[in-house]
Design a protein around this motif. Structure first.
Motif, PDB file in Angstrom:
ATOM      1  N   GLY A 104       0.831  -1.201   0.000  1.00 12.75           N
ATOM      2  CA  GLY A 104       0.000   0.000   0.000  1.00 12.75           C
ATOM      3  C   GLY A 104       0.857   1.239   0.000  1.00 12.75           C
ATOM      4  N   ASP A 105       0.201   2.389  -0.136  1.00 12.15           N
ATOM      5  CA  ASP A 105       0.961   3.638  -0.168  1.00 12.15           C
ATOM      6  C   ASP A 105       0.533   4.595   0.946  1.00 12.15           C
ATOM      7  OD1 ASP A 105      -1.506   4.234  -1.183  1.00 12.15           O
ATOM      8  OD2 ASP A 105      -0.757   5.546  -2.771  1.00 12.15           O
ATOM      9  N   HIS A 106       0.025   4.051   2.045  1.00  8.20           N
ATOM     10  CA  HIS A 106      -0.313   4.903   3.173  1.00  8.20           C
ATOM     11  C   HIS A 106       0.944   5.225   3.972  1.00  8.20           C
ATOM     12  CE1 HIS A 106      -4.446   4.072   2.252  1.00  8.20           C
ATOM     13  NE2 HIS A 106      -4.837   4.847   3.249  1.00  8.20           N
ATOM     14  N   VAL A 107       0.953   6.382   4.598  1.00  7.87           N
ATOM     15  CA  VAL A 107       2.097   6.821   5.381  1.00  7.87           C
ATOM     16  C   VAL A 107       2.289   5.927   6.598  1.00  7.87           C
ATOM     17  CG1 VAL A 107       3.061   8.752   6.704  1.00  7.87           C
ATOM     18  CG2 VAL A 107       1.877   9.188   4.579  1.00  7.87           C
ATOM     19  N   ASP A 108       1.203   5.451   7.193  1.00 11.37           N
ATOM     20  CA  ASP A 108       1.319   4.641   8.397  1.00 11.37           C
ATOM     21  C   ASP A 108       1.660   3.183   8.121  1.00 11.37           C
ATOM     22  OD1 ASP A 108      -1.041   3.855   7.301  1.00 11.37           O
ATOM     23  OD2 ASP A 108      -2.286   4.288   9.060  1.00 11.37           O
ATOM     24  N   GLY A 109       1.796   2.789   6.843  1.00 16.86           N
ATOM     25  CA  GLY A 109       2.233   1.450   6.487  1.00 16.86           C
ATOM     26  C   GLY A 109       1.115   0.439   6.337  1.00 16.86           C
ATOM     27  N   LYS A 110      -0.133   0.866   6.453  1.00 13.74           N
ATOM     28  CA  LYS A 110      -1.250  -0.067   6.316  1.00 13.74           C
ATOM     29  C   LYS A 110      -1.405  -0.472   4.863  1.00 13.74           C
ATOM     30  CE  LYS A 110      -3.959   1.617  10.175  1.00 13.74           C
ATOM     31  NZ  LYS A 110      -5.203   2.242  10.572  1.00 13.74           N
ATOM     32  N   ALA A 111      -1.675  -1.734   4.653  1.00 16.21           N
ATOM     33  CA  ALA A 111      -1.908  -2.235   3.297  1.00 16.21           C
ATOM     34  C   ALA A 111      -3.339  -1.928   2.883  1.00 16.21           C
ATOM     35  CB  ALA A 111      -1.644  -3.727   3.245  1.00 16.21           C
ATOM     36  N   ARG A 112      -3.633  -2.130   1.620  1.00 20.54           N
ATOM     37  CA  ARG A 112      -4.990  -1.901   1.133  1.00 20.54           C
ATOM     38  C   ARG A 112      -5.950  -2.887   1.771  1.00 20.54           C
ATOM     39  NH1 ARG A 112      -3.405  -2.409  -4.797  1.00 20.54           N
ATOM     40  NH2 ARG A 112      -1.434  -1.410  -4.470  1.00 20.54           N
ATOM     41  N   GLY A 113      -7.129  -2.391   2.106  1.00 21.45           N
ATOM     42  CA  GLY A 113      -8.164  -3.255   2.647  1.00 21.45           C
ATOM     43  C   GLY A 113      -8.098  -3.458   4.151  1.00 21.45           C
ATOM     44  N   GLU A 114      -7.152  -2.851   4.839  1.00 20.73           N
ATOM     45  CA  GLU A 114      -7.063  -3.015   6.292  1.00 20.73           C
ATOM     46  C   GLU A 114      -7.875  -1.960   7.005  1.00 20.73           C
ATOM     47  OE1 GLU A 114      -3.156  -3.314   7.873  1.00 20.73           O
ATOM     48  OE2 GLU A 114      -2.548  -4.807   6.440  1.00 20.73           O
TER      49      GLU A 114
END
Length: 114
Positions: A104-114
């Motif tokens: 994923g490309d979130h700053v907090d490191g979460k993957a897509r769909g979480e």
């Protein structure tokens, strides 16, 4: 002209800070770039860039600093542009690697769909 420059610096700075608070990494990079552009314009404007004056002393002129442009802000901005480009390139490489690891490309490191 000073008002237009001040508004441009304020808009770039405000937009950069707003984008820094977004959750996506691409928006973070764009925000850092806009913020660096605002700082560069601010430094350049503080050098009181005189219009229509030569950048160096002409032969026969006295050594009065009011007769030529100050090269220090120009050198500082040029250095800041080079450092900003290198930092942006490094951030892109790190973000591409982090995207490959997390999915994923979130700053907090979460993957897509979480």
């Amino acid at each position: 002209m000073e008002l237009v420059l001040a508004i441009a610096i304020g808009m770039l700075g405000g937009s950069g800070i707003w984008l820094l608070m977004r959750p996506r990494t691409f928006q973070l990079i764009i925000g850092l770039s806009l913020l660096s552009y605002a700082v560069n314009l601010f430094i350049f404007s503080m050098g009181r860039f005189p219009v229509g004056r030569p950048p160096v002393l002409e032969p026969g002129m006295a050594g009065d600093p009011a007769h030529f442009a100050d090269p220090l802000p120009q050198a500082l901005v040029l250095t800041a542009i080079v450092i900003g480009f290198a930092t942006t390139a490094l951030l892109l490489v790190v973000i591409i690697a982090a995207r490959g690891l997390t999915g994923g490309d979130h700053v907090d490191g979460k993957a897509r769909g979480e």
